[in-house]
Design an enzyme around this catalytic site. Structure first.
Site, short mmCIF file in Angstrom:
data_model
loop_
_atom_site.label_atom_id
_atom_site.label_comp_id
_atom_site.label_asym_id
_atom_site.label_seq_id
_atom_site.Cartn_x
_atom_site.Cartn_y
_atom_site.Cartn_z
N GLY A 1 0.82 -1.22 0.00
CA GLY A 1 0.00 0.00 0.00
C GLY A 1 0.85 1.25 0.00
N SER A 2 0.32 2.30 0.60
CA SER A 2 0.96 3.62 0.51
C SER A 2 2.33 3.67 1.19
CB SER A 2 0.07 4.69 1.13
OG SER A 2 -1.19 4.66 0.50
N THR A 3 2.65 2.72 2.05
CA THR A 3 3.97 2.73 2.68
C THR A 3 5.05 2.62 1.61
OG1 THR A 3 3.90 0.33 3.00
CG2 THR A 3 3.24 1.71 4.86
N PHE A 4 4.65 2.07 0.47
CA PHE A 4 5.62 1.88 -0.61
C PHE A 4 5.99 3.17 -1.30
CE2 PHE A 4 7.96 -0.57 -3.54
CZ PHE A 4 7.71 -0.10 -4.83
N LYS A 5 5.17 4.22 -1.14
CA LYS A 5 5.34 5.45 -1.93
C LYS A 5 6.73 6.07 -1.77
CE LYS A 5 0.46 6.64 -2.27
NZ LYS A 5 -0.70 7.19 -1.57
#
Lengths: 579, 374
Positions: free
Chosen positions: A322-326
């Site tokens: 999810g957004s932690t990957f951004k």
């Protein structure tokens, strides 16, 4: 013809020489038989009735496993086994006597059960077999003083494993069990014997060589009554070596309480050397019954439990980050000069790619955003755009550089690689080419991308420590060095600034209220099997980072509300412990 | 020109014209083997009957091979000697490349559920080769010697590569016996033996660890009382405790209690000696003596020089394995894994012996009666 006859008789002479030679040698054999069987027959006869070579084994304790402060995680306790030798235990009547003597002490035993067990353990006539195990000193004392207790059995001390931390550290420590016949033969040079303990999973497995205590073995010749006549050979005992882990049991306990009854993972790691401080996966299981002997039914139930308590989700669970990957596309875009920190993107709440609409999590959109604000508010549209500008190949390449799709190398078995995906992968797997839509999904940590919580922790450790991909490890001794990724300081600085803002004023506020400054990122990953997974990754203290922590709550909902506080508290504990 | 007798039908061949003493000795030895294997397998985990059944089956197969060889005749087989030897060499190469590794050495090929040891078949081919070659090119000078050694040596080298030290020694004995029987001048034979003795220290260098251990343990079993030495100690106890009359059929304790490893193959004589004692052992020796005596007698009777050499090398083969098998059981020789002829469990050995004895009988049969000898 004459020459032939002459030659024939010459050869016939030779043949008769052979005959005579054969006769003499066979006579020699007969004389040897005479010697052994008639002249010395009585001697050998007595040897055969007594035939007493015995191997006496004395266990050595296995090395202890402790946490970083010395708290015991796995200890050896001494119990007693009753052992005997197969030739003495052949008779069914004798087995009946043995069973009776054991039953008197409250130990359940039958003649058939004993016979069966001895058959399974049989290795050689001179190797002991266990008749009863796990006896206390008291039981042994009354057995031995029983006049009906067979003289050819003897008590021998044996070391058993106990896990004081129980389910708290089960996925880290693992457990030991009795060695199987397959394990004995595949590790033939290491000379395991039936009844030995061997690590089955976790640290107990990976560091088996260090922890294992080698039994002392002595081969003796005994007389008919069992008294030693002489010692034939002796191998001295080797104590197992103790092992200190980097794990902090206090922090681990904190993690267990924080997760409550929910399914998920909390991992915390030292950002500089990769020493793992917390590795908790819920649901967990108590390894003690598995070591002491669990029934086939219980074992089956544990294995078939749909919640899979034996799976170490921290390293074996592969999830969409999810957004932690951004942080990854953000970093990649800066270094590849695809964007500058001030490049803006307008987010109206969606982005049209081809003839598909990709929405941002915020319905109305974020308006104009740049790198820092896009991270702070976790704007999807910004990252869709950045992903497209980077292109699939560079995005995949950067992911791989940061350890996606590779095992981290932690000293635990069962690590998953997650899934790096990519063009070739998609072709092989689905026979389809990679679409822009796949890039777009990948940029926000969805789509085909899968990571384990530990892999994610490692990425953020790299961001925190200035660009070194560490090798996570649990054992406190020697450990492999990390790889320097040579990331430009400025780019790192901007990504870190964005994530500081996440906690200061963005989606990760809930992690910063525990007395320690946290820098990190929230994530809410779509889960095809149910509610969204809640993620938060962060490091602390912000200005001089020491630890990184990851919290994942399966089906937990929003990372901001569910996972962020967990990380905040764990980091606060770890930093607080230091002070 | 040799006289060729009318061979008559196969039954006449088998039971009338052939040497009946030889047949008698063979059959009795085989039966003793069946009993001993049965007794030995009682002490093993697996079904006792299975081994006996397989041995009996192989016995029948070998007897058929024996009959076929007897019918075909050794003369015709001698014509094919070089080609048969070539096939044997090819089989030896195949086993090196494809064979199963059993107890540290690659000596078996398996196909269609049957396992075959090419080294056993090679013994027969070697005997035929030596007979043919030494009579065509009798050793008169060093060059002849080198020629026969090179030819026969190929099988030796291939078998050493497995590594099968036992079979290599058997081949060497066969070569030596054949040379002797073929009338090779004594000086060459002495020279050969001398060279072999000198080579022994070098040979030690090439031995594998377990082979060295077997030699050391033979000299002093207590070097490894729980490993290789264990077999030696236990076997000697088995043999010695048989005393005069033995403990009786199926009453041997060493094999039943599991003290004897491989009781149905390597240590079959230990099982026999424990159960039938000194008297049994002497009877067994008498049977073997009769067997070997009659084998050589066939050679003496034969007017064909090739027959004499053929018979000699076969006698050498059987003699050596008898000597080694029994001495090993008494701890007087190192363990080599060679089967005791007709007694040890093993199909390949039975088959090759069957063929070999078929050749011997053929030598006996295809010649005039003793009073015709001129």
């Amino acid at each position: 013809m004459t020459r032939d006859i002459g030659r024939r008789s010459q050869l016939n002479l030779r043949l008769s020489h052979l005959r005579v030679f054969v006769g003499y040698t066979l006579l020699g054999l007969a004389l040897s038989l005479l010697f052994f069987q008639v002249l010395r027959g009585e001697h050998y006869s007595s040897l055969s009735t007594q035939n007493k070579i015995r191997v006496i084994r004395t266990s050595s304790p296995r090395g202890e496993i402790t946490d970083v402060h010395g708290a015991p995680l796995a200890v050896s306790v001494r119990t007693f086994d009753i052992v005997g030798y197969p030739p003495d235990l052949k008779d069914a009547r004798i087995l009946g006597e043995v069973a009776a003597a054991l039953q008197k002490q409250g130990i359940p035993a039958t003649a058939e059960g004993l016979g069966e067990s001895i058959r399974k353990q049989y290795w050689a006539p001179y190797r002991p077999v266990t008749v009863a195990s796990n006896l206390t000193l008291g039981q042994v004392a009354s057995l031995v003083s029983d006049p009906f207790f067979p003289k050819f059995l003897s008590p021998t001390p044996v070391f058993r494993r106990v896990y004081p931390a129980g389910a708290l550290a089960a996925h880290v420590v693992g457990y030991v069990g009795e060695v199987t016949k397959d394990e004995i033969s595949s590790r033939a040079e290491e000379k395991y014997r039936v009844g030995d303990l061997i690590g089955k999973t976790g640290i107990e497995l990976v560091h088996e060589g260090t922890l294992r205590g080698l039994a002392a073995e002595e081969a003796v010749e005994v007389d008919a009554v069992g008294r030693r006549r002489r010692s034939l050979s002796r191998i001295p005992p080797t104590k197992g070596q103790d092992l200190r882990l980097t794990l902090d049991l206090g922090a681990q306990r904190e993690a267990e309480q924080l997760l409550g009854g929910k399914k998920g993972v909390i991992v915390a790691m030292d950002i500089k050397d990769g020493g793992v401080k917390v590795l908790y996966s819920a649901p967990s299981y108590d390894p003690n019954p598995l070591t002491w002997g669990v029934s086939a039914g219980e074992w089956g139930r544990l294995l078939k439990d749909p919640d899979r308590p034996m799976m170490n989700r921290a390293i074996s669970g592969a999830y969409p980050p999810g957004s932690t990957f951004k942080a990854v596309p953000a970093l990649a875009a800066l270094v590849e000069k695809v964007v500058t920190p001030h490049t803006t993107v307008y987010c109206p709440g969606q982005l049209k790619v081809g003839n598909r609409i990709f929405r941002c999590w915020k319905r109305g959109g974020h308006g104009t955003v740049s790198l820092v604000t896009a991270l702070k508010d976790s704007c999807d549209v910004y990252f869709y755009q950045v992903g497209l500008w980077l292109g699939a190949d560079r995005l995949i390449e950067w992911s791989s550089r940061l350890g996606v799709g590779q095992v981290t190398g932690i000293d635990l078995p069962g690590e998953s690689r997650g899934n790096l995906a990519g063009r070739e992968w998609k072709k092989r797997r689905f026979s389809e080419s990679w679409f822009h839509g796949d890039t777009v999904n990948y940029s926000i940590g969805q789509g085909f991308l899968l990571m384990t919580p530990l892999q994610l922790a490692r990425v953020y450790a790299a961001l925190a420590n200035g660009g070194t991909l560490v090798v996570p490890h649990l054992s406190a001794g020697e450990h492999p060095r990390g790889t320097d990724l040579h990331l430009p300081r400025e780019a790192l600085g901007w990504v870190r600034k964005g994530m500081e803002e996440v906690v200061k004023s963005g989606t990760g506020r809930a992690s910063g209220v525990y007395g320690v400054s946290v820098t990190g990122k929230t994530g809410t990953a779509q889960n095809p099997h149910g509610d969204d997974h809640a993620w938060f990754v962060g490091y602390a203290p912000s200005d001089n980072p020491r630890y990184v922590a990851v919290a994942l709550v399966e089906g937990g909902g929003h990372g901001s509300s569910v996972a962020a506080p967990l990380v905040g508290q764990v980091l606060a504990y770890l930093v607080g412990v230091e002070r | 020109m040799k006289l060729r007798e009318e061979k008559g039908n196969i039954l006449r061949l088998l039971f009338v014209s052939s040497d009946r003493n030889l047949l008698f000795a063979t059959v009795v030895l085989f039966l003793i083997g069946l009993f001993s294997i049965f007794s030995a397998s009682l002490g093993m985990e697996k079904n006792a009957g299975a081994f006996v059944v397989r041995q009996a089956t192989w016995g029948l197969v070998s007897f058929s091979a024996y009959a076929v060889v007897l019918r075909v005749g050794y003369v015709r087989l001698l014509e094919l000697a070089y080609r048969l030897y070539g096939i044997a060499l090819i089989l030896l190469v195949i086993v090196l490349v494809l064979g199963h590794v059993v107890r540290g050495s690659q000596s078996w090929i398996g196909f269609a559920g049957i396992r075959l040891q090419p080294s056993e078949v090679t013994k027969v081919a070697l005997a035929l080769l030596l007979a043919k070659h030494l009579c065509r090119h009798p050793v008169k000078g060093p060059r002849d010697l080198a020629g026969v050694l090179a030819l026969a040596g190929m099988s030796l080298v291939l078998v050493l590569a497995q590594p099968d030290l036992g079979s290599a020694i058997v081949f060497s004995v066969m070569i030596l016996t054949a040379l002797y029987a073929a009338g090779t001048p004594a000086r060459y034979l002495v020279g050969l033996c001398g060279a072999a003795l000198l080579a022994m220290p070098f040979a030690w260098h090439f031995l594998k660890t377990y082979q060295r251990l077997r030699l050391m343990v033979f000299l002093n079993p207590y070097v490894d009382p729980l490993g290789a030495g264990y077999n030696v100690i236990q076997s000697r106890i088995a043999v010695g405790s048989g005393r005069l009359v033995g403990k009786g059929f199926m009453m041997g304790t060493q094999s039943k209690l599991g003290f004897l490893p491989e009781p149905h193959t390597d240590f079959i004589f230990s099982v026999f000696a424990e159960e039938f004692g000194f008297l049994g052992g002497v009877a067994l020796l008498a049977l073997f003596s009769l067997l070997l005596w009659r084998i050589i007698a066939a050679g003496v009777k034969s007017r064909d020089l090739r027959g004499k050499v053929l018979v000699a090398s076969i006698a050498g083969w059987i003699w050596f394995q008898v000597l080694e098998g029994m001495a090993m059981s008494m701890g007087l020789a190192p363990v080599t894994g060679l089967p005791l002829p007709f007694l040890s469990y093993g199909g390949s050995s039975l088959l090759s012996l069957g063929i070999a004895l078929g050749l011997v009988q053929s030598v006996f049969v295809e010649n005039p009666r003793p009073d015709d000898d001129s």
